[in-house]
Scaffold this active site. Structure first.
Site, short mmCIF file in Angstrom:
data_model
loop_
_atom_site.label_atom_id
_atom_site.label_comp_id
_atom_site.label_asym_id
_atom_site.label_seq_id
_atom_site.Cartn_x
_atom_site.Cartn_y
_atom_site.Cartn_z
N GLY A 104 0.80 -1.11 -0.10
CA GLY A 104 -0.14 -0.04 -0.05
C GLY A 104 0.75 1.31 -0.02
N CYS A 105 0.43 2.38 0.74
CA CYS A 105 1.19 3.46 0.79
C CYS A 105 2.73 3.44 1.01
CB CYS A 105 0.63 4.30 1.92
SG CYS A 105 1.48 5.65 2.63
N PHE A 106 3.47 3.87 0.11
CA PHE A 106 4.83 3.51 0.41
C PHE A 106 5.38 4.45 1.46
CE2 PHE A 106 5.39 6.05 -3.98
CZ PHE A 106 5.21 7.45 -3.41
N CYS B 65 4.26 4.50 4.33
CA CYS B 65 3.91 3.63 5.58
C CYS B 65 5.09 2.55 5.45
CB CYS B 65 2.60 3.00 5.70
SG CYS B 65 1.56 4.49 6.19
N THR B 66 5.19 1.84 4.28
CA THR B 66 6.17 0.60 4.09
C THR B 66 7.69 1.20 4.34
OG1 THR B 66 4.61 -0.21 2.21
CG2 THR B 66 6.53 -1.18 2.52
#
Length: 239
Positions: free
Chosen positions: A73-75, A77-78
């Protein structure tokens, strides 16, 4: 009252009917405030326009370093989820898996590029193994949601493990089999052969560290960590 939120804008489908679902006014108010905070967050789509960094063949790594490419998902966050792991040297936010060269963020989230948001992780396998990275990955992703992740919807946010060689593919398949057996239901995370990784615009890099308040508001409003706890309990990753 209906509030629709997403990191990419206010037009996606995370809908919460607050007062009709809660008999407790205090609980309803808290949930409303959380969603409003996310809805009014200036998200990625409101960030300054820029050009993604060009990529070609990945640079040779120094001895003792290895590379992994993961999408959850949202990079933002990753990237933040992996940067704090011992043995991780660098994490770069970017795009991969599509057919458009040197894509820009807005192209990717608007669709039709085939790319997903992902991160490239450079790590020291003497400190953290690829298998350990996968263990951490699963506990920071909703493995049953192939239509996006958390409040971010669409193909650009689909989860995937991009393998760079046969050893990584075997490890990814083995870890996926363990997770599937644990929950007794099929996974939505795809295991794919790695393609060119295109770093995202500079303003996306180290986003959580450079924009801590904005990042925390987004992550809280997206209810990412709450969903991880629902799936993984005390094993959940998260912020």
């Amino acid at each position: 009252m209906r509030v629709t939120i997403s990191r990419a804008g206010l037009s996606l489908t995370a809908v919460c009917v607050i007062y009709s679902l809660s008999a407790d006014p205090k609980d309803a108010a808290m949930r409303l405030l959380a969603l409003i905070a996310a809805a009014f967050l200036m998200a990625c789509s409101d960030s300054p326009a820029g050009t993604a960094q060009e990529a070609g063949e990945p640079a040779a790594l120094p001895d003792g370093q290895a590379r992994a490419i993961l999408a959850s998902g949202c990079f933002w966050c990753t990237e933040a989820d992996f940067e704090r792991l011992d043995g991780v040297i660098d994490v770069v936010s970017g795009f991969t898996g599509g057919h458009v060269e040197n894509p820009e963020y807005r192209q990717v989230v608007n669709g039709n590029t085939g790319h997903v948001e992902a991160v490239e992780i450079i790590y020291d396998p003497q400190i953290v193994s690829y298998e350990a990275l996968l263990h951490h990955y699963w506990r920071n992703v909703d493995p049953f949601d192939g239509g996006g992740q958390f409040c971010d919807r669409g193909a650009a946010y689909a989860p995937a493990i991009f393998t760079l060689d046969e050893a990584q593919r075997a490890a990814a398949e083995a870890s996926a089999a363990e997770v599937e057996a644990r929950f007794g239901q099929p996974l939505a995370v795809r295991i794919r052969e790695a393609e060119t990784f295109w770093p995202a615009e500079d303003y996306h890099q180290n986003y959580a560290a450079n924009n801590p308040i904005r990042y925390q508001r987004y992550r809280f409003g997206c209810r990412r960590d709450q969903r991880l706890r629902e799936i993984w309990g005390n094993e959940a990753g998260g912020y």
